[in-house]
Scaffold this motif. Structure first.
Motif, PDB file in Angstrom:
ATOM      1  N   ILE A 192       0.839  -1.199   0.000  1.00  0.00           N
ATOM      2  CA  ILE A 192       0.000   0.000   0.000  1.00  0.00           C
ATOM      3  C   ILE A 192       0.874   1.249   0.000  1.00  0.00           C
ATOM      4  CG2 ILE A 192      -2.011  -1.120   1.029  1.00  0.00           C
ATOM      5  CD1 ILE A 192      -1.264   0.151   3.691  1.00  0.00           C
TER       6      ILE A 192
ATOM      7  N   GLN B 116      -3.742   4.172  -5.506  1.00  0.00           N
ATOM      8  CA  GLN B 116      -4.876   3.640  -4.752  1.00  0.00           C
ATOM      9  C   GLN B 116      -5.964   3.073  -5.653  1.00  0.00           C
ATOM     10  OE1 GLN B 116      -6.380   6.116  -1.604  1.00  0.00           O
ATOM     11  NE2 GLN B 116      -4.336   6.617  -0.831  1.00  0.00           N
ATOM     12  N   SER B 117      -5.977   3.501  -6.906  1.00  0.00           N
ATOM     13  CA  SER B 117      -6.980   2.990  -7.842  1.00  0.00           C
ATOM     14  C   SER B 117      -6.579   1.654  -8.466  1.00  0.00           C
ATOM     15  CB  SER B 117      -7.200   4.014  -8.964  1.00  0.00           C
ATOM     16  OG  SER B 117      -5.981   4.262  -9.661  1.00  0.00           O
TER      17      SER B 117
ATOM     18  N   GLU C  35      -5.468  -2.343  -8.903  1.00  0.00           N
ATOM     19  CA  GLU C  35      -5.942  -3.591  -8.340  1.00  0.00           C
ATOM     20  C   GLU C  35      -4.976  -4.133  -7.282  1.00  0.00           C
ATOM     21  OE1 GLU C  35      -8.859  -5.195  -8.651  1.00  0.00           O
ATOM     22  OE2 GLU C  35      -9.427  -3.360  -9.706  1.00  0.00           O
TER      23      GLU C  35
ATOM     24  N   TYR D 272      -3.095  -2.370  -5.274  1.00  0.00           N
ATOM     25  CA  TYR D 272      -3.291  -1.616  -4.031  1.00  0.00           C
ATOM     26  C   TYR D 272      -4.523  -2.143  -3.293  1.00  0.00           C
ATOM     27  CZ  TYR D 272      -4.203   2.101  -0.696  1.00  0.00           C
ATOM     28  OH  TYR D 272      -4.439   2.792   0.466  1.00  0.00           O
ATOM     29  N   LYS D 273      -5.603  -2.330  -4.016  1.00  0.00           N
ATOM     30  CA  LYS D 273      -6.842  -2.791  -3.389  1.00  0.00           C
ATOM     31  C   LYS D 273      -6.655  -4.174  -2.760  1.00  0.00           C
ATOM     32  CE  LYS D 273      -9.734  -0.193  -6.637  1.00  0.00           C
ATOM     33  NZ  LYS D 273     -10.654  -0.282  -7.805  1.00  0.00           N
ATOM     34  N   LYS D 274      -5.958  -5.053  -3.460  1.00  0.00           N
ATOM     35  CA  LYS D 274      -5.703  -6.392  -2.924  1.00  0.00           C
ATOM     36  C   LYS D 274      -4.812  -6.306  -1.690  1.00  0.00           C
ATOM     37  CE  LYS D 274      -3.977 -10.964  -4.243  1.00  0.00           C
ATOM     38  NZ  LYS D 274      -3.469 -11.820  -5.355  1.00  0.00           N
TER      39      LYS D 274
ATOM     40  N   LYS E  93      -6.745  -4.856   1.344  1.00  0.00           N
ATOM     41  CA  LYS E  93      -7.647  -5.872   1.882  1.00  0.00           C
ATOM     42  C   LYS E  93      -6.871  -6.895   2.709  1.00  0.00           C
ATOM     43  CE  LYS E  93     -11.155  -9.240   0.423  1.00  0.00           C
ATOM     44  NZ  LYS E  93     -11.868  -9.840  -0.747  1.00  0.00           N
TER      45      LYS E  93
END
Length: 325
Positions: free
Chosen positions: A158, A163-164, A166, A168-170, A173
């Protein structure tokens, strides 16, 4: 430790320089002193030593965190980077730069990919040697029957990721599932190994793991000896758990399934560490320059032979004999 004559090649190694033109300070928890300015002098000491050796190193491994994150606060990131790279450039030896968390505190991933510390330009990027431009991973062979694989241990992270994206999102999470703290630099305290799920660590995407497996399959067939290079340590017994890669278990499974792997070299844990695992792989974590007092040193020279590597350490770094199993 006595050295045998005629090594196949030698290389220098140094970790966590974290230079900044600021007064000495302390770590995140205020418990460890950091010597920001004098880290440059310690790098100078290392370069001078390497340059004066009878057998000069074929290359230098810089294991990440070349400058400190405080440079970003003072708008000095580029100036600090040029200062440290300039010190390396005073000597003719090639440097392979690893990226750590402090690289991403100072620069975006896209900036690093076009910077002077993108060492992929040293390599012929063909066949299974190519990782996507999105991932800073590559391999090179400094001598017949030997290969170094440089890994991107912040591929999942992170920090350094938009931040947009995939990834980063994974990553967000994953870390939130394992760390309930509002401050994600504060490790969770309910499980020893759970402490690795902090913001200043990262991990490896499945694409990178698949790529690594292909590289090692090829190395097995060629009967090469492979040294894995990572900023984050990959074995829980070679480091404090707070410095361990998020998905170290997945990458260890791959490394231990290939006879070619002989050593893993990492930084990040400024105290250093060592472990010989059950597959005969040496996991060596190098002590960091940033927490080394100005009257000491923290660098080494590795002499590579057909059956072993010999680390000759300086200052905080001890000599080690690393026999190939």
């Amino acid at each position: 430790m006595e050295l045998s004559s005629n090594p196949v090649f030698t290389f220098g190694v140094i970790a966590d320089i974290q230079y900044a033109d600021i007064d000495d300070g302390f770590n995140f928890h205020g418990t460890r002193k950091r010597y920001y300015r004098s880290s440059l002098q310690l790098l100078c000491n290392a370069n001078r030593c390497w340059d004066q050796q009878l057998i000069k190193p074929s290359f230098i491994l810089q294991l990440g965190d070349i400058i400190d994150g405080f440079n970003k606060k003072y708008g000095a990131s580029e100036r600090a980077l040029q200062t440290v790279v300039g010190e390396f450039s005073n000597y003719s030896t090639r440097v392979h730069h690893v990226w750590g968390n402090h690289e991403f505190y100072n620069f975006s991933r896209s900036e690093l990919c076009s910077s002077v510390i993108d060492s992929r330009v040293h390599c012929v990027r063909v066949g299974d040697g190519v990782m996507s431009d999105d991932v800073y991973a590559y391999h090179f062979s400094p001598a017949p029957n030997f290969r170094f694989v440089v890994l991107d241990s912040y591929d999942l992270s992170i920090i350094g990721r938009e931040q947009s994206s995939e990834k980063y999102k994974k990553s967000f999470k994953l870390i939130k599932a394992n760390n309930p703290n509002d401050n994600l630099n504060q490790p969770p305290g309910y499980n020893q190994w759970q402490g690795r799920f902090v913001k200043f660590n990262g991990g490896f995407s499945q694409d990178q793991l698949d790529w690594l497996n292909k590289v090692l399959i090829s190395a097995d067939k060629k009967e090469e000896k492979v040294i894995i290079v990572s900023h984050l340590p990959l074995h829980p017994l070679s480091t404090d758990s707070i410095c361990l890669a998020w998905n170290y278990d997945k990458i260890l499974s791959i490394l231990n399934s290939h006879k070619s792997v002989v050593c893993v070299m990492a930084g990040h844990d400024h105290d250093g560490g060592y472990h010989l695992d059950t597959s005969g792989v040496h996991h060596l974590t190098l002590e960091g320059v940033i927490e080394t007092p100005p009257d000491s040193d923290a660098f080494g020279t590795v002499y590579v032979y057909e059956d072993k590597m010999v680390l000759k350490g300086n200052g905080r770094i001890s000599d080690r004999l690393l026999m190939f199993q």
